[in-house]
Design a protein around this motif. Structure first.
Motif, PDB file in Angstrom:
ATOM      1  N   ASN A  69       0.849  -1.187   0.000  1.00 49.98           N
ATOM      2  CA  ASN A  69       0.000   0.000   0.000  1.00 49.98           C
ATOM      3  C   ASN A  69       0.887   1.239   0.000  1.00 49.98           C
ATOM      4  O   ASN A  69       1.501   1.585   1.015  1.00 49.98           O
ATOM      5  CB  ASN A  69      -0.924  -0.002   1.212  1.00 49.98           C
ATOM      6  N   TYR A  76      -0.066   4.207   2.545  1.00 54.50           N
ATOM      7  CA  TYR A  76      -0.312   3.789   3.932  1.00 54.50           C
ATOM      8  C   TYR A  76      -0.071   4.910   4.932  1.00 54.50           C
ATOM      9  O   TYR A  76      -0.719   4.965   5.988  1.00 54.50           O
ATOM     10  CB  TYR A  76       0.543   2.563   4.273  1.00 54.50           C
ATOM     11  N   ASP A  84      -3.167   6.986   4.987  1.00 53.65           N
ATOM     12  CA  ASP A  84      -4.264   6.175   5.513  1.00 53.65           C
ATOM     13  C   ASP A  84      -4.177   6.049   7.030  1.00 53.65           C
ATOM     14  O   ASP A  84      -5.184   6.189   7.745  1.00 53.65           O
ATOM     15  CB  ASP A  84      -4.229   4.785   4.873  1.00 53.65           C
ATOM     16  N   THR A 123      -6.740   7.577   9.899  1.00 55.98           N
ATOM     17  CA  THR A 123      -7.422   6.648  10.802  1.00 55.98           C
ATOM     18  C   THR A 123      -7.287   7.056  12.262  1.00 55.98           C
ATOM     19  O   THR A 123      -8.261   7.000  13.028  1.00 55.98           O
ATOM     20  CB  THR A 123      -6.865   5.227  10.604  1.00 55.98           C
ATOM     21  N   TRP A 125      -2.435  -1.796   7.516  1.00 52.73           N
ATOM     22  CA  TRP A 125      -2.559  -0.754   6.500  1.00 52.73           C
ATOM     23  C   TRP A 125      -1.412  -0.829   5.494  1.00 52.73           C
ATOM     24  O   TRP A 125      -1.609  -0.585   4.296  1.00 52.73           O
ATOM     25  CB  TRP A 125      -2.585   0.622   7.150  1.00 52.73           C
ATOM     26  N   ARG A 146      -8.696  -1.927   0.612  1.00 55.27           N
ATOM     27  CA  ARG A 146      -8.323  -0.604   1.147  1.00 55.27           C
ATOM     28  C   ARG A 146      -9.552   0.288   1.273  1.00 55.27           C
ATOM     29  O   ARG A 146      -9.714   1.015   2.258  1.00 55.27           O
ATOM     30  CB  ARG A 146      -7.285   0.046   0.251  1.00 55.27           C
ATOM     31  N   ILE A 189     -10.944   2.004   4.709  1.00 51.00           N
ATOM     32  CA  ILE A 189     -11.158   3.449   4.823  1.00 51.00           C
ATOM     33  C   ILE A 189     -12.584   3.745   5.266  1.00 51.00           C
ATOM     34  O   ILE A 189     -12.832   4.645   6.084  1.00 51.00           O
ATOM     35  CB  ILE A 189     -10.832   4.141   3.486  1.00 51.00           C
TER      36      ILE A 189
END
Length: 352
Positions: free
Chosen positions: A4, A7, A10, A14, A111, A120, A124
């Motif tokens: 990813n 990441y 992301d 998060t 992730w 993914r 999310i």
């Protein structure tokens, strides 16, 4: 290079709100922290304990030495129990900091290693749900806290006793042994201390709910990925690829179960304290509900026939009114009573 490529963004999306709210209490587990950062965390933790103690101890002294009415004491005991449970929950969060760090490390690893776009997207979406739950919890807690900590005591104004003493109300009734809390600037100082003490208590609740939402929604995302992997096994025709997919599916399931065990060990004590606190509040509320129902029972069992006829007829209106006692309602939808509480509890038990 990780599968990813996004990441970093992301992970930031998060845990962004969780980091902000946990840093207010000094309990966010940083991967690397300098001496000054470590000193800042210790200062925040000690400051939180100090503010909670400044509210808890004077309120206990007020219950013991000043307030003699049993009904008022019961109401104040609920506030004291809420503060004591807040201290215990905060202590549990401080002690479980390393476990939270391990949970976050597992999340970051998931992730980094997510491969497909659909997986993914699902993660999310779950992270977005966790953020919304945190925001809703924060809105409810802080708005209600602002109301009870500022508007309620200030709206009472000043009360003059029979001894011609002016009383200015604090958010929590308190008794100060070493000084007079009604004289400026002691009153203003204690008002702000109790305000920030309430802010800490509400933040502790928000932190617990936010961490639970974060970890649980991440688990839900991993479950959806696992279900997708299992369904993909059926469509695989080559035996060699099937073995690889099967091994990857089993490995993913083991990682997910290990993460669940880690989350369980991290949140089990704070969850227990939350349940205990809600149970105590329901019991104290049930005491008031039972007291309302006792009026109807007393009137219905009254020996009215011992009174003269004219006097007995005068009680008809009183009896008719008391048969339907005043009740507390939750949003005007259902009664807050022992019977309703039992029905709800039985409903959850049957579903389980």
């Amino acid at each position: 290079m990780y599968p990813n490529e996004n990441y970093v963004n992301d992970i930031k999306y998060t845990i962004q709100l969780n980091r902000v709210i946990c840093r207010l209490l000094g309990i966010w587990p940083e991967t690397k922290s300098s001496f000054l950062e470590h000193l800042k965390k210790i200062s925040l933790i000690l400051g939180c304990y100090f503010l909670l103690g400044c509210e808890l101890i004077p309120t206990i002294l007020y219950i013991v030495f000043v307030e003699k009415r049993t009904r008022i004491r019961l109401k104040l005991i609920s506030s004291v129990m809420f503060t004591i449970l807040a201290v215990l929950k905060y202590s549990s969060l401080v002690l479980s900091k390393n476990q939270v760090r391990n949970c976050l490390a597992r999340m970051k690893d998931d992730w980094r290693n997510v491969t497909s776009t659909s997986a993914r997207t699902s993660m999310i979406h779950k992270a977005m749900t966790a953020r919304r739950l945190l925001i809703l919890c924060g809105i409810f807690m802080y708005i209600s806290g602002l109301y009870f900590r500022t508007i309620v005591p200030l709206s009472k104004g000043k009360t003059i006793t029979n001894q011609n003493i002016t009383i200015r109300h604090l958010p929590c009734p308190s008794y100060f042994v070493l000084f007079n809390g009604q004289i400026s600037p002691a009153y203003e100082i204690m008002f702000f201390i109790q305000f920030f003490s309430g802010f800490i208590k509400y933040t502790i609740t928000v932190v617990i709910c936010s961490l639970a939402a974060l970890f649980i929604m991440h688990t839900c995302g991993q479950l959806e990925i696992l279900m997708t992997l299992i369904n993909s096994l059926i469509n695989e025709t080559e035996e060699k690829n099937l073995d690889k997919k099967l091994a990857f599916t089993v490995e993913h399931q083991i990682k997910m179960r290990n993460f669940l065990r880690l989350v369980q060990s991290t949140l089990q004590y704070t969850s227990l304290l939350e349940v205990m606190g809600c149970t105590i509040i329901v019991c104290l509320l049930g005491h008031d509900v039972i007291t309302g129902e006792k009026l109807a029972l007393t009137v219905c069992t009254l020996a009215w026939y011992r009174l003269p006829n004219a006097k007995a007829r005068a009680l008809i209106l009183v009896i008719a009114t008391s048969i339907v006692p005043a009740k507390l309602k939750a949003g005007k939808f259902f009664d807050l009573s022992i019977r309703t509480f039992g029905d709800v509890s039985n409903g959850f038990t049957c579903k389980k």
